[in-house]
Design a protein around this motif. Sequence first.
Motif, short mmCIF file in Angstrom:
data_model
loop_
_atom_site.label_atom_id
_atom_site.label_comp_id
_atom_site.label_asym_id
_atom_site.label_seq_id
_atom_site.Cartn_x
_atom_site.Cartn_y
_atom_site.Cartn_z
N TRP A 32 56.04 148.24 45.55
CA TRP A 32 55.93 149.19 46.67
C TRP A 32 54.86 148.73 47.63
N ASP A 71 60.23 149.70 49.34
CA ASP A 71 60.51 148.97 48.11
C ASP A 71 60.85 147.54 48.55
N HIS A 123 54.02 154.85 42.71
CA HIS A 123 55.47 155.04 42.65
C HIS A 123 55.74 156.39 43.28
#
Length: 73
Positions: A49, A18, A62
Amino acid sequence: MSAPTCPNCNQPITRALDAPYGWWEWDDAAGKYRLCTAAPAGHVDTAPWVHWDCMHELRSFHPQNEFAPGLPA
């Protein structure tokens, strides 16, 4: 189920960072750290990401999403 495949390097996404603001890497030639980002040149924004192995952005990825085996993120 297998990990999804990175659309940039075609390797499994086994670790994702992240890192929306980038990271610093040591540049031996310059003798200092340089700022790196996952966004390609010309992008103003960065995906939230990035793939740990190739450090390219993963726009639609995700880690809490469910992926079908063999489908890219």
